[in-house]
Design an enzyme around this catalytic site. Structure first.
Site, PDB file in Angstrom:
ATOM      1  N   GLY A   1       0.775  -1.235   0.000  1.00  0.00           N
ATOM      2  CA  GLY A   1       0.000   0.000   0.000  1.00  0.00           C
ATOM      3  C   GLY A   1       0.808   1.288   0.000  1.00  0.00           C
ATOM      4  O   GLY A   1       0.231   2.371   0.067  1.00  0.00           O
ATOM      5  N   PRO A  30       4.986  -4.722  -0.808  1.00  0.00           N
ATOM      6  CA  PRO A  30       4.845  -3.559  -1.684  1.00  0.00           C
ATOM      7  C   PRO A  30       4.760  -3.958  -3.160  1.00  0.00           C
ATOM      8  O   PRO A  30       5.488  -4.856  -3.604  1.00  0.00           O
ATOM      9  CB  PRO A  30       6.140  -2.771  -1.434  1.00  0.00           C
ATOM     10  N   GLY A  31       3.873  -3.338  -3.899  1.00  0.00           N
ATOM     11  CA  GLY A  31       3.804  -3.550  -5.345  1.00  0.00           C
ATOM     12  C   GLY A  31       4.096  -2.235  -6.050  1.00  0.00           C
ATOM     13  O   GLY A  31       5.170  -2.009  -6.608  1.00  0.00           O
ATOM     14  N   ARG A  32       3.134  -1.315  -5.949  1.00  0.00           N
ATOM     15  CA  ARG A  32       3.217  -0.019  -6.637  1.00  0.00           C
ATOM     16  C   ARG A  32       4.524   0.726  -6.334  1.00  0.00           C
ATOM     17  O   ARG A  32       5.145   1.304  -7.225  1.00  0.00           O
ATOM     18  CB  ARG A  32       2.020   0.841  -6.190  1.00  0.00           C
ATOM     19  N   TYR A  42     -10.723   4.862 -10.752  1.00  0.00           N
ATOM     20  CA  TYR A  42     -10.468   5.460  -9.438  1.00  0.00           C
ATOM     21  C   TYR A  42     -10.342   6.974  -9.483  1.00  0.00           C
ATOM     22  O   TYR A  42      -9.851   7.576  -8.520  1.00  0.00           O
ATOM     23  CB  TYR A  42      -9.155   4.919  -8.840  1.00  0.00           C
ATOM     24  N   CYS A  72     -14.546   4.427 -27.546  1.00  0.00           N
ATOM     25  CA  CYS A  72     -15.869   4.997 -27.775  1.00  0.00           C
ATOM     26  C   CYS A  72     -16.537   5.371 -26.465  1.00  0.00           C
ATOM     27  O   CYS A  72     -17.628   4.876 -26.157  1.00  0.00           O
ATOM     28  CB  CYS A  72     -16.728   3.995 -28.517  1.00  0.00           C
ATOM     29  N   GLU A  73     -15.890   6.158 -25.663  1.00  0.00           N
ATOM     30  CA  GLU A  73     -16.472   6.589 -24.380  1.00  0.00           C
ATOM     31  C   GLU A  73     -15.959   7.973 -24.079  1.00  0.00           C
ATOM     32  O   GLU A  73     -14.741   8.207 -24.155  1.00  0.00           O
ATOM     33  CB  GLU A  73     -15.997   5.686 -23.230  1.00  0.00           C
ATOM     34  N   TYR A 123      -0.488  -1.500 -11.996  1.00  0.00           N
ATOM     35  CA  TYR A 123      -1.938  -1.555 -12.219  1.00  0.00           C
ATOM     36  C   TYR A 123      -2.381  -0.866 -13.518  1.00  0.00           C
ATOM     37  O   TYR A 123      -3.510  -0.378 -13.599  1.00  0.00           O
ATOM     38  CB  TYR A 123      -2.697  -0.977 -11.019  1.00  0.00           C
TER      39      TYR A 123
HETATM   40  N1  LLP Z   1      -0.933  -7.107  -0.504  1.00  0.00           N
HETATM   41  C1  LLP Z   1      -2.247  -7.300  -0.674  1.00  0.00           C
HETATM   42  C2  LLP Z   1      -2.932  -8.314   0.137  1.00  0.00           C
HETATM   43  C3  LLP Z   1      -2.950  -6.536  -1.605  1.00  0.00           C
HETATM   44  O1  LLP Z   1      -4.252  -6.733  -1.747  1.00  0.00           O
HETATM   45  C4  LLP Z   1      -2.271  -5.569  -2.371  1.00  0.00           C
HETATM   46  C5  LLP Z   1      -2.976  -4.767  -3.354  1.00  0.00           C
HETATM   47  C6  LLP Z   1      -0.895  -5.405  -2.182  1.00  0.00           C
HETATM   48  C7  LLP Z   1      -0.254  -6.190  -1.235  1.00  0.00           C
HETATM   49  C8  LLP Z   1      -0.066  -4.418  -2.960  1.00  0.00           C
HETATM   50  O2  LLP Z   1      -0.498  -3.119  -2.783  1.00  0.00           O
HETATM   51  P1  LLP Z   1       0.406  -1.899  -3.343  1.00  0.00           P
HETATM   52  O3  LLP Z   1       1.670  -1.880  -2.541  1.00  0.00           O
HETATM   53  O4  LLP Z   1       0.680  -2.163  -4.783  1.00  0.00           O
HETATM   54  O5  LLP Z   1      -0.459  -0.706  -3.147  1.00  0.00           O
HETATM   55  N2  LLP Z   1      -5.851  -1.499  -8.663  1.00  0.00           N
HETATM   56  C9  LLP Z   1      -5.695  -0.536  -7.584  1.00  0.00           C
HETATM   57  C10 LLP Z   1      -4.916  -1.089  -6.454  1.00  0.00           C
HETATM   58  C11 LLP Z   1      -5.455  -2.395  -5.965  1.00  0.00           C
HETATM   59  C12 LLP Z   1      -4.595  -2.961  -4.914  1.00  0.00           C
HETATM   60  C13 LLP Z   1      -5.001  -4.347  -4.618  1.00  0.00           C
HETATM   61  N3  LLP Z   1      -4.224  -4.949  -3.607  1.00  0.00           N
HETATM   62  C14 LLP Z   1      -5.013   0.707  -8.131  1.00  0.00           C
HETATM   63  O6  LLP Z   1      -4.677   0.712  -9.291  1.00  0.00           O
HETATM   64  O7  LLP Z   1      -4.836   1.683  -7.414  1.00  0.00           O
END
Ligand code: LLP
Length: 494
Positions: free
Chosen positions: A291, A334-336, A394, A421-422, A451
């Site tokens: 997150g 962490p992902g993002r 979002y 087309c939107e 994402y």
């Molecule tokens: N761990 C769990 C259990 C999660 O559900 C998620 C993201 C992460 C880690 C990684 O979160 P990050 O560090 O990337 O924020 N599609 C949305 C975000 C959805 C996140 C879903 N879960 C967007 O584009 O903002």
């Protein structure tokens, strides 16, 4: 009825949102939004590690995701170092699981592994990528609120390091399947600590009304006073097919401040100590989820990883001391924050159009009733909501620059839109671009590593773009773009 026309004043268009100011230099790259090796060359073109966007377009076409491999690796390392340093004296370090849902392909899995991170997956498909990349199952976690039996078997076949279980029903299913196989599934329980992050802030009230996780609130089971989380801990400890490793939570996404993470950590530690006290169940691991936010627009101010890690470590340290327990081994997901800023999307501009929109007269603040019209320019690009659904889903804000050249032309409030087309097909809602942007120019949108490709679609039968990784002055496709043939292949024609 508006009676006059006005040009955008130099201090900015009244149509622009408050956060958007006119950049002093339209050609500059705001460092916090770009991969660290993005720059302009002598000809004024955007380059990544020396490779120009026109070369990339010639070789791979547009739209195109352009990712810096070195930047990915250094962000992964930086995150891991920051947390390992902050937690070294507390629990010996932190296991960092890269959240593959943000962007996943086999090359990325290898980078993750080489940089000493682990991998968090959320479906059988993501597990298939992990398996193809050859990462040891012990370094992989599986999430999901509705895992199929097939996915559970796959996780056990791969000897996954952890399955993060989301509900009591699933716990029993995982345990029963493992028991029938003569195995024990390594399980973490996902709890909802009642801390819910709302992008840039959090609310510390119960956030029970959602599909994920086991509630920590009392009276969330048939038995008076018992929480769903406690019920699951007791059931997991008693199930012969389960090896209960610990607890997990994930409070939200694109979070800037550490307070929400710290509060969640404290709540889970208190719960963990209570389980130890009441049932003598030792839970050796605690995962605090992902997150961590990134900068999409100039006013975004994510905290450095070290600052967040220190704040979280301070709370874990003091809470464990207060409770008189040893800290569990901590992990994060962490992902993002690892992949988001490593990538920009390259588009070619096509049709442009200028509309005039009513707004109160900016030059005459005292005359509240007098509307005039101001220009807003629409710049269409050759992709859109199919390669970046986040603005539509979002209301996400992005930024953009003219990438194929620099320009001295005046700034013009612009909206970068796609070709779908939107009318909601917006890529960048508000940005100042040079007013001479024209068809054939290349635009780059930074911060699209997370994402965007992952959420891409074939709406309007657009082929999904490829992903190019640039490293040490050379570029290669790590995911090829789709072709029309790919699109037609699944059409059975009957
Ligand atoms: N761990 C769990 C259990 C999660 O559900 C998620 C993201 C992460 C880690 C990684 O979160 P990050 O560090 O990337 O924020 N599609 C949305 C975000 C959805 C996140 C879903 N879960 C967007 O584009 O903002």
């Amino acid at each position: 009825m508006p009676t006059q026309r006005a040009d955008a004043p130099s201090q900015g268009s009244p149509l622009a949102p408050e956060w958007l100011s006119v950049p002093t230099d339209l050609n500059a790259l705001e460092p916090k939004m770009w991969a660290r090796d993005a720059a302009r060359n002598d000809a004024g073109e955007l380059t990544l590690d020396g490779i120009s966007v026109s070369d990339l377009q010639r070789q791979y076409g547009t739209p195109l995701f352009v990712m810096s491999e070195n930047d990915f690796r250094s962000r992964a390392r930086a995150f891991s170092d920051a947390f390992n340093n902050a937690f070294a004296d507390i629990c010996g370090g932190v296991d960092v699981y890269y959240a593959g849902k943000s962007f996943l392909c086999t090359a990325v899995v290898r980078w993750v592994e080489e940089e000493g991170l682990r991998l968090d997956t959320a479906s059988g498909g993501e597990l298939a990528v992990a398996a193809k990349a050859g990462i040891p199952g012990a370094d992989v976690a599986l999430h999901g609120n509705n895992k199929s039996d097939g996915e559970i078997h796959r996780a056990l076949d791969m000897n996954l390091g952890r399955i993060v279980v989301d509900s009591l029903g699933e716990l029993v299913r995982v345990g029963d399947i493992a028991e029938r196989r003569g195995e024990q599934a390594k399980v973490m329980l996902r709890l909802t600590p009642g801390v819910h992050a709302h992008t840039h802030e959090f609310i510390a009230t119960a956030h029970e009304d959602q599909k994920f996780g086991l509630s920590m609130a009392a009276d969330t089971t048939e038995q008076a006073g018992l929480s769903a989380a406690e019920e699951a801990v007791a059931a997991a400890a008693a199930h012969p097919g389960i090896e209960l490793l610990g607890l997990h939570c994930h409070i939200g996404s694109q979070i800037f401040e550490p307070d929400g993470f710290a509060l969640a950590a404290e709540k889970l530690l208190r719960f963990l100590a209570a389980m130890q006290e009441k049932y003598s169940i030792i839970l050796p691991e605690l995962d605090l989820g992902g997150g961590y936010g990134i900068a999409y627009i100039p006013v975004d101010t994510p905290r450095p990883a070290a600052e967040i890690a220190e704040a979280m470590a301070a709370v874990v340290r003091s809470t464990c001391a207060e409770l008189g327990i040893d800290s569990p081994r901590i992990s994060i997901e962490p992902g993002r924050a690892i992949v988001g800023s490593t990538t920009f999307t390259l588009y070619e501009a096509g049709t442009t159009k200028t509309v005039r929109v009513d707004a109160p007269d900016a030059s005459n603040a005292s005359d509240g009733g007098n509307n005039v019209t101001y220009p807003r320019r629409y710049v269409s690009v050759d992709g859109g909501m199919s390669d970046n659904a986040r603005p539509v889903l979002y209301d996400a804000d992005y930024s953009a620059i003219l990438a194929s050249r620099t320009s001295d032309a005046a700034p013009q409030l612009s909206r970068v839109v796609g070709k779908h087309c939107e009318s909601g097909d917006i890529v960048v809602r508000d940005v100042y671009l040079p007013e001479d942007v024209a068809a054939g120019d290349l635009l780059a949108v930074p911060g699209t590593g997370a994402y965007c490709w992952a959420l891409s679609s074939n709406y309007n039968y657009l082929a999904r773009p490829g992903v190019v990784a640039v490293r040490d002055g050379s570029a290669r496709l790590i995911v090829r773009g789709e072709t029309e043939e790919d699109l037609l292949n699944r059409d059975m024609g009957v």
